[in-house]
Design an enzyme around this catalytic site. Structure first.
Site, PDB file in Angstrom:
ATOM      1  N   GLY A  83       0.868  -1.174   0.000  1.00  0.00           N
ATOM      2  CA  GLY A  83       0.000   0.000   0.000  1.00  0.00           C
ATOM      3  C   GLY A  83       0.893   1.207   0.000  1.00  0.00           C
ATOM      4  CB  CYS A 123       5.293  -3.913   0.352  1.00  0.00           C
ATOM      5  SG  CYS A 123       5.997  -2.266   0.250  1.00  0.00           S
ATOM      6  CE1 TYR A 124       0.813   0.920   5.684  1.00  0.00           C
ATOM      7  CE2 TYR A 124      -0.924  -0.706   5.357  1.00  0.00           C
ATOM      8  CZ  TYR A 124      -0.429   0.413   6.003  1.00  0.00           C
ATOM      9  OH  TYR A 124      -1.173   1.002   6.986  1.00  0.00           O
ATOM     10  CG  HIS A 140       6.340  -4.878  -4.308  1.00  0.00           C
ATOM     11  ND1 HIS A 140       5.003  -4.837  -4.000  1.00  0.00           N
ATOM     12  CD2 HIS A 140       6.866  -3.729  -3.841  1.00  0.00           C
ATOM     13  CE1 HIS A 140       4.713  -3.701  -3.386  1.00  0.00           C
ATOM     14  NE2 HIS A 140       5.838  -3.009  -3.272  1.00  0.00           N
ATOM     15  CD  GLU A 196       3.643  -7.708  -5.643  1.00  0.00           C
ATOM     16  OE1 GLU A 196       4.372  -8.418  -4.916  1.00  0.00           O
ATOM     17  OE2 GLU A 196       3.314  -6.554  -5.348  1.00  0.00           O
ATOM     18  CG  ASP A 243     -12.703 -11.373 -22.851  1.00  0.00           C
ATOM     19  OD1 ASP A 243     -11.793 -12.212 -22.799  1.00  0.00           O
ATOM     20  OD2 ASP A 243     -12.537 -10.156 -22.691  1.00  0.00           O
ATOM     21  CE  LYS A 254      -8.299 -11.045 -23.356  1.00  0.00           C
ATOM     22  NZ  LYS A 254      -9.498 -10.259 -23.699  1.00  0.00           N
TER      23      LYS A 254
END
Ligand code: XMP
Length: 522
Positions: free
Chosen positions: A62, A89-90, A175, A177, A234, A377
């Site tokens: 955050g 992180c946060y 991070h 990710e 989609d 996706k």
């Protein structure tokens, strides 16, 4: 009217969003580890979290410092639920704070690639003793909570990671990710499998099976549905899922507005129908669209004209489908990022038809069926493959709703559409042949129809149109970079287009990123 979302049976890993731009990305990475995950706002109460019946929690990063006024707080009770918890992180700092550790203003801000020294623990075991991670923080944890082992450090963060296997908790200051943390995905996966002990059973086959069952449940034994196909991934996958669930009680509607690329109508009419057996109504609407676009050059005016006519055409199709029968459900290919961005509300909206597909009779009310509303996706593509949809549909690059209409700079006419369609087909063919499809997010081919330039071909002077190639790489279309297509491929495209499409005598390459330019020219 909203109902609880029951389309997925899997218990989620809940990513508690502390306002990070990365929360969605974390959820995606968890799914890449074949574990189901959902994003939930940090304002969710303990009761709401319990109701989701999660298998583990991840606290996202955050923007704030835990000491900043108005900083999002972590209810310590969440950490008492007995669930595995991973802080990032946060979230790592908030967890530290709530568990009695210390977060300090070190004055040592770290941003970007940073060296991480591994000290111990299981999550970073076997990696280089010092390796790169992506940092973005001001405050740092200076003392881990009691019972937690400090497992990594950086220059600016004396406690850059910790673990407490007994409580099934761990966290990292960096991070994991983002791709700039090369071992990040492995660290997340290890947390999920080794510390949290969750099963990796979020596979395309399981997803498809659950979603089909959920559609069956929602539409019931006798319900009927319609689905507008755009030719894109989609709507095709949503329709294929619903078709599996309710067979020919689904009718698909495809509006051919004449702004499609070569082969697209055939993909829907032949390949999609062959793969799914779906009932399809195609509307021939080219003349109606061309008439509405006549005399219009301004991009927004074009978009409006195309959008409005699309609704009219869909309305005409639906009126035909509805004749004499009750249709209760409208299938849409909404994806999870749209759901998260619009507030993440779970549920099945009951809409008045005229809000969505304008102009339908007021007494017609559809319930939305959105089988993809919890998928990303790449998962949609995997489910599409699982359902046997061909690669031409599943691997299709994004293509805008207004189609070639916004790739003709100037008025859209039948003749100009034909020129652009021919050039676009050549460019796509050569890029695919060169094996570049994986690197290219999409490659708009743009006809500068209102511009003419002088050329020479054979013995004669020509006065033709320039054509722009716009190959871009992107993750989400929000930003993009131009793709360095090898010169020999560009040469082949240019030679073929100027030879095979007589109206074009010049091919140019767009070498602008987004920003400052957009991907499309209009
Ligand atoms: P821009 O040009 O804004 O495009 O960088 C970002 C992405 O959105 C697509 N795009 C559209 N898609 N209707 C759509 O369905 C539209 O009006 C539209 N305009 C742009 C574009 O192809 C790119 O993928």
């Amino acid at each position: 009217m909203t109902q609880p979302d029951q389309s997925i049976q899997h218990r989620p890993v809940l990513v508690i969003d502390f306002g990070a731009q990365y929360a969605q990305l974390i959820a995606r990475r968890v799914r890449e580890a074949r574990v189901y995950s959902e994003v939930i706002p940090h304002t969710a109460t303990v009761a709401e979290i319990k109701e989701k019946n999660p298998v583990a929690l991840i606290l996202s990063g955050g923007p704030a410092s835990v000491y900043a006024e108005g900083a999002p707080t972590l209810d310590p009770e969440i950490l008492e639920l007995g669930l595995p918890v991973f802080g990032i992180c946060y979230g790592f700092q908030a967890m530290t704070h709530a568990l009695g550790g210390t977060v300090s203003h070190t004055g040592n801000r770290e941003y970007g690639r940073t060296d991480l020294d591994v000290l111990g623990g299981s999550l970073h075991q076997g990696f280089e003793h010092t390796h790169k991670v992506w940092m973005s923080h001001g405050d740092a944890v200076s003392q881990a909570p009691e019972g937690f082992e400090v497992t990594a450090r950086t220059e600016g963060a004396p406690v850059a990671a910790f673990e407490c296997p007994a409580r099934r908790m761990a966290g990292v200051q960096y991070h994991p990710e983002v791709l700039h943390s090369p071992h990040g995905q492995e660290v997340l996966t290890r947390f999920l499998t080794e510390i949290a002990g969750v099963e990796q059973d979020w596979t395309a086959a399981n997803i498809a099976e659950e979603l089909i069952a959920a559609v069956k449940e929602q539409v019931g034994e006798t319900g009927r549905a319609i689905c507008g196909l755009s030719g894109g991934v989609d709507s095709a996958v949503a329709a294929a899922l619903v078709q599996r669930a309710i067979g020919d009680r689904l009718t698909c509607v495809f509006v051919d507005h004449g702004l499609l690329r070569a082969g697209e109508r055939e993909q829907v009419e032949k390949d999609f129908v062959a793969a799914t057996g779906a009932k399809l109504v195609t509307m021939d609407e080219q003349q109606a669209f061309l008439a509405k676009l006549s005399g219009i050059s301004e991009p927004e005016a074009k978009r409006k004209a195309i959008g409005a006519e699309f609704i009219r055409a869909f309305e005409r199709a639906v009126a035909g489908v509805l004749e004499g029968q009750q249709v209760d459900f409208l299938v849409q290919g909404t994806l999870y990022p749209d759901v998260v961005e619009s507030g993440g509300g779970a549920g099945t909206a009951n809409i008045k038809s005229h809000h969505n597909v304008g102009g339908l009779p007021d007494d017609v009310e559809f319930t939305l069926v959105e089988p993809l509303r919890l998928l990303f996706k790449d998962e949609v593509r995997a489910v599409g493959r699982e359902l046997g949809l061909p690669e031409v549909i599943v691997a299709r690059q994004p293509f805008p709703g207004p189609g070639l209409g916004i790739r003709i700079i100037g008025e859209v006419t039948a003749e100009r559409l034909e020129i652009l369609r021919a050039a676009d087909a050549i460019a796509r063919e050569e890029l695919t042949a060169a094996g570049l499809d994986d690197q290219i997010w999409q490659c708009p081919v743009v006809l500068l129809a209102d511009v003419r330039s002088v050329g020479v071909q054979g013995d004669g002077r020509t006065y033709g149109h320039p054509l722009v190639l716009r190959p871009v790489a992107s993750e989400d279309a929000m930003t993009a970079d131009w793709v360095r297509v090898p010169h020999e491929v560009l040469e082949k495209i240019s030679t073929r287009i100027t030879n095979e499409v007589p109206e074009i005598n010049r091919v140019v390459l767009d070498i602008t990123s987004k920003p400052p330019a957009t991907i499309e020219w209009e």
